[in-house]
Design an enzyme around this catalytic site. Structure first.
Site, PDB file in Angstrom:
ATOM      1  N   ASN A 215       0.840  -1.194   0.000  1.00 58.16           N
ATOM      2  CA  ASN A 215       0.000   0.000   0.000  1.00 58.16           C
ATOM      3  C   ASN A 215       0.877   1.247   0.000  1.00 58.16           C
ATOM      4  OD1 ASN A 215       0.422   0.977   2.847  1.00 58.16           O
ATOM      5  ND2 ASN A 215      -0.401  -1.064   3.279  1.00 58.16           N
ATOM      6  N   ASP A 284      -4.698  -6.004   5.233  1.00 55.57           N
ATOM      7  CA  ASP A 284      -5.733  -6.853   5.843  1.00 55.57           C
ATOM      8  C   ASP A 284      -5.722  -8.265   5.266  1.00 55.57           C
ATOM      9  OD1 ASP A 284      -6.893  -5.025   7.662  1.00 55.57           O
ATOM     10  OD2 ASP A 284      -7.749  -3.939   5.956  1.00 55.57           O
ATOM     11  N   LYS A 294       8.667 -17.301  -9.949  1.00 56.49           N
ATOM     12  CA  LYS A 294       7.912 -16.209 -10.572  1.00 56.49           C
ATOM     13  C   LYS A 294       6.724 -16.740 -11.386  1.00 56.49           C
ATOM     14  CE  LYS A 294       8.543 -12.272 -13.593  1.00 56.49           C
ATOM     15  NZ  LYS A 294       9.390 -11.681 -14.616  1.00 56.49           N
ATOM     16  N   PRO A 310      -4.071 -11.433  10.555  1.00 56.56           N
ATOM     17  CA  PRO A 310      -4.573 -11.146  11.900  1.00 56.56           C
ATOM     18  C   PRO A 310      -4.680  -9.631  12.088  1.00 56.56           C
ATOM     19  CG  PRO A 310      -2.270 -11.847  11.968  1.00 56.56           C
ATOM     20  CD  PRO A 310      -2.744 -12.042  10.559  1.00 56.56           C
ATOM     21  N   ASP A 311      -5.602  -9.184  12.914  1.00 61.85           N
ATOM     22  CA  ASP A 311      -5.666  -7.768  13.282  1.00 61.85           C
ATOM     23  C   ASP A 311      -4.793  -7.594  14.525  1.00 61.85           C
ATOM     24  OD1 ASP A 311      -6.377  -5.249  14.387  1.00 61.85           O
ATOM     25  OD2 ASP A 311      -8.135  -5.266  13.067  1.00 61.85           O
ATOM     26  N   ILE A 312      -3.623  -7.027  14.305  1.00 64.60           N
ATOM     27  CA  ILE A 312      -2.607  -6.966  15.374  1.00 64.60           C
ATOM     28  C   ILE A 312      -3.148  -6.218  16.590  1.00 64.60           C
ATOM     29  CG2 ILE A 312      -0.268  -6.197  15.944  1.00 64.60           C
ATOM     30  CD1 ILE A 312       0.351  -6.339  12.885  1.00 64.60           C
ATOM     31  N   PHE A 328      -4.706   4.108  14.514  1.00 69.93           N
ATOM     32  CA  PHE A 328      -4.936   5.060  13.436  1.00 69.93           C
ATOM     33  C   PHE A 328      -6.074   4.533  12.569  1.00 69.93           C
ATOM     34  CE2 PHE A 328      -1.771   8.471  12.857  1.00 69.93           C
ATOM     35  CZ  PHE A 328      -1.055   8.273  14.021  1.00 69.93           C
ATOM     36  N   LYS A 342     -14.083   1.715  14.877  1.00 69.48           N
ATOM     37  CA  LYS A 342     -12.818   0.996  15.129  1.00 69.48           C
ATOM     38  C   LYS A 342     -12.377   1.163  16.580  1.00 69.48           C
ATOM     39  CE  LYS A 342     -11.264   1.164  10.375  1.00 69.48           C
ATOM     40  NZ  LYS A 342     -10.470   1.797   9.354  1.00 69.48           N
ATOM     41  N   LYS A 346     -12.056  -2.372  18.311  1.00 73.07           N
ATOM     42  CA  LYS A 346     -10.689  -2.797  18.645  1.00 73.07           C
ATOM     43  C   LYS A 346     -10.343  -2.465  20.096  1.00 73.07           C
ATOM     44  CE  LYS A 346      -9.092  -2.372  13.842  1.00 73.07           C
ATOM     45  NZ  LYS A 346      -7.932  -2.607  12.993  1.00 73.07           N
TER      46      LYS A 346
HETATM   47  O1  PMT Z   1       2.994   6.341   6.249  1.00 67.58           O
HETATM   48  P1  PMT Z   1       2.488   7.676   5.720  1.00 67.58           P
HETATM   49  O2  PMT Z   1       2.672   7.805   4.233  1.00 67.58           O
HETATM   50  O3  PMT Z   1       3.052   8.827   6.507  1.00 67.58           O
HETATM   51  O4  PMT Z   1       0.900   7.708   5.941  1.00 67.58           O
HETATM   52  C1  PMT Z   1       0.384   7.665   7.227  1.00 67.58           C
HETATM   53  C2  PMT Z   1      -0.856   6.767   7.321  1.00 67.58           C
HETATM   54  C3  PMT Z   1      -1.998   7.375   6.522  1.00 67.58           C
HETATM   55  C4  PMT Z   1      -0.542   5.361   6.821  1.00 67.58           C
HETATM   56  C5  PMT Z   1      -1.190   6.668   8.849  1.00 67.58           C
HETATM   57  O5  PMT Z   1      -1.429   7.952   9.352  1.00 67.58           O
HETATM   58  C6  PMT Z   1      -2.421   5.766   9.105  1.00 67.58           C
HETATM   59  O6  PMT Z   1      -3.546   6.182   9.007  1.00 67.58           O
HETATM   60  N1  PMT Z   1      -2.138   4.486   9.450  1.00 67.58           N
HETATM   61  C7  PMT Z   1      -3.162   3.454   9.646  1.00 67.58           C
HETATM   62  C8  PMT Z   1      -3.771   3.091   8.337  1.00 67.58           C
HETATM   63  C9  PMT Z   1      -4.650   1.882   8.482  1.00 67.58           C
HETATM   64  O7  PMT Z   1      -4.223   0.818   8.213  1.00 67.58           O
HETATM   65  O8  PMT Z   1      -5.827   2.090   8.974  1.00 67.58           O
HETATM   66  P2  PMT Z   1      -6.891   0.878   9.208  1.00 67.58           P
HETATM   67  O9  PMT Z   1      -8.170   1.598   9.345  1.00 67.58           O
HETATM   68  O10 PMT Z   1      -6.792  -0.154   8.143  1.00 67.58           O
HETATM   69  O11 PMT Z   1      -6.452   0.210  10.578  1.00 67.58           O
HETATM   70  C10 PMT Z   1      -6.881   0.684  11.853  1.00 67.58           C
HETATM   71  C11 PMT Z   1      -5.808   0.408  12.883  1.00 67.58           C
HETATM   72  O12 PMT Z   1      -5.612  -0.991  13.065  1.00 67.58           O
HETATM   73  C12 PMT Z   1      -4.455   0.986  12.550  1.00 67.58           C
HETATM   74  O13 PMT Z   1      -3.882   1.486  13.756  1.00 67.58           O
HETATM   75  C13 PMT Z   1      -3.673  -0.209  12.030  1.00 67.58           C
HETATM   76  O14 PMT Z   1      -2.271  -0.070  12.321  1.00 67.58           O
HETATM   77  C14 PMT Z   1      -4.270  -1.359  12.809  1.00 67.58           C
HETATM   78  N2  PMT Z   1      -4.319  -2.637  12.066  1.00 67.58           N
HETATM   79  C15 PMT Z   1      -4.957  -2.718  10.869  1.00 67.58           C
HETATM   80  C16 PMT Z   1      -5.033  -3.929  10.206  1.00 67.58           C
HETATM   81  C17 PMT Z   1      -4.419  -5.069  10.804  1.00 67.58           C
HETATM   82  N3  PMT Z   1      -4.451  -6.246  10.196  1.00 67.58           N
HETATM   83  N4  PMT Z   1      -3.787  -4.959  11.988  1.00 67.58           N
HETATM   84  C18 PMT Z   1      -3.737  -3.772  12.637  1.00 67.58           C
HETATM   85  O15 PMT Z   1      -3.167  -3.670  13.726  1.00 67.58           O
END
Ligand code: PMT
Length: 411
Positions: A215, A284, A294, A310-312, A328, A342, A346
């Site tokens: 991503n 995800d 390849k 997994p969702d960490i 975030f 969220k 979470k």
């Molecule tokens: O890296 P940059 O270019 O500076 O950009 C910053 C950013 C936009 C990436 C950052 O500010 C940000 O928003 N990061 C989280 C993006 C994200 O994955 O959001 P989410 O809505 O998918 O996940 C929610 C939260 O769960 C996040 O804290 C994520 O780290 C966590 N997560 C998500 C999926 C997963 N499988 N495990 C997780 O722990």
């Protein structure tokens, strides 16, 4: 002597390195930011830049010696040490760092450092081999242990032709850090010695030996948080996906590639941490099978089965013993609804929702804007450089942590 203005008073020490020429611009940047600046040069610095330059830019005579009777009569060195709100040495050479670490006071600048209670900032600049030398590393560690704030050095091409860490940070970056620190030092002071875990960057989920699902995260937001927290004295561990950034000074970085690797690293590092800030954009889904060689483009189309990662965050929020959890959310629309969803699902203590898909904000950009939500509250952080956003976010986090620590408050 005391100033009648409320401007931040910065005593700039210039030591003898080629980067001394950049310190002339630093004086301008500090003054543009509203600071009053006085300059002290070491004897070696005078080999690189003339006093007249600094005198003209700062608007004050430049001090170079303890033994200048005329200057001492105007403002004695002890008065000068008391005058300063902040001591900034840029460039700080390996020799000067060694003398400061040893507590030597054999010239005006080192004497002022010992005679002042003001916070001391150092912007190191030296050859990369000198920076990497164990003697310099030990000296820097000693100074950090005394609360000295390090700004840089940056990585890159050096005046001597070498490439590596040792370049002085750009004047604008140094000036902003000191002026920001002057404004927010107290608000971030609870971070001193606090162990914090931060995740940053994307995860790459391999399809075959040459392709992956990834991503657009550059890691800049998470790295900015790590840098600001470390500068405020936190013990920062950064679990980083693949990015093109150097680890901020003083930050312990653990490199990972996939979501599963990130989960394992977070798991190992979590113990004893006061907070986990999950700024990483974790994939995800990952391919169900990673091809060993390849994949050939034989057919007109190709389907790849993806399975959930997994969702960490969600998994570790179930633990009985867990640190403060700041997540975030990267959202394109219905930001509050999705972010609050969220926060609840979470079981987070706080969530920082940034709007992505808007130019100049979120992924990849140097700036960001966000709304931060917690149970019973929210706060906006306006569009600003990611370091500024990081500072404001950390202040909000500390306020919530303090609130949660109050007896009888489970909010
Ligand atoms: O890296 P940059 O270019 O500076 O950009 C910053 C950013 C936009 C990436 C950052 O500010 C940000 O928003 N990061 C989280 C993006 C994200 O994955 O959001 P989410 O809505 O998918 O996940 C929610 C939260 O769960 C996040 O804290 C994520 O780290 C966590 N997560 C998500 C999926 C997963 N499988 N495990 C997780 O722990």
């Amino acid at each position: 002597m005391s100033s009648t203005s409320s401007a931040t008073r910065v005593l700039l020490g210039v030591a003898g390195g080629i980067a001394a020429y950049k310190s002339a611009e630093l004086v301008r940047r500090l003054r543009d930011g509203g600071a009053e600046v006085r300059v002290v040069m070491t004897e070696s610095a005078r080999q690189f830049v003339g006093e007249a330059t600094f005198q003209a830019l700062s608007g004050h005579p430049v001090r170079t010696s303890l033994w200048d009777a005329q200057a001492e009569a105007a403002m004695g060195h002890i008065e000068l040490a008391r005058w300063a709100d902040h001591l900034l040495i840029a460039p700080a050479t390996a020799d000067l760092i060694a003398r400061l670490a040893a507590g030597v006071a054999d010239d005006l600048l080192t004497t002022l450092v010992l005679a002042s209670k003001a916070p001391l900032w150092l912007a190191p600049a030296m050859n990369q081999q000198m920076w990497a030398h164990p003697a310099t590393a030990e000296n820097v560690a000693r100074l950090r242990g005394r609360g000295v704030r390090l700004l840089g050095p940056a990585d890159g091409e050096q005046a001597c032709g070498d490439i590596g860490p040792g370049r002085m940070l750009e004047p604008a970056v140094i000036a902003r850090a000191v002026l920001d620190g002057a404004g927010a030092g107290d608000e971030l002071s609870p971070l001193t010695g606090m162990p914090i875990l931060i995740s940053a960057g994307p995860t790459y989920e391999d399809i075959d030996p040459v392709r992956y699902v990834g991503n657009r995260s550059s890691g800049r937001m998470g790295y900015a948080i790590a840098e600001v927290a470390a500068q405020a004295g936190a013990e920062v561990t950064l679990v980083s996906g693949p990015v093109a950034l150097s680890a901020p000074f003083g930050v312990r970085r653990i490199n990972v590639r996939s979501a599963l690797e990130m989960q394992a690293a977070v798991d190992t590092e979590l113990e004893g941490k006061a907070a986990f800030i999950s700024a990483a954009a974790v994939a995800d889904f990952r391919p169900a099978v990673v091809a060993g060689s390849k994949i050939k483009k034989g057919d007109a189309s190709l389907s790849i089965e993806l399975v959930r990662n997994p969702d960490i965050l969600a998994e570790l929020s179930e633990r009985a013993e867990r640190p403060f959890l700041l997540g975030f959310a990267a959202e394109t629309d219905d930001v509050e609804q999705h972010a609050r969803g969220k926060l609840a699902r979470k079981r987070l203590d706080m969530i920082a929702a940034n709007r992505v898909g808007v130019d100049g904000c979120g992924f990849e950009s140097a700036e960001n804007a966000m709304t931060v939500y917690w149970n019973g509250g929210e706060a906006d952080i306006a569009l600003a450089d990611k370091r500024d956003v990081a500072r404001q976010l950390l202040i909000l986090m500390l306020a919530r942590m303090a609130e949660a620590a109050k007896p009888g408050d489970a909010a």
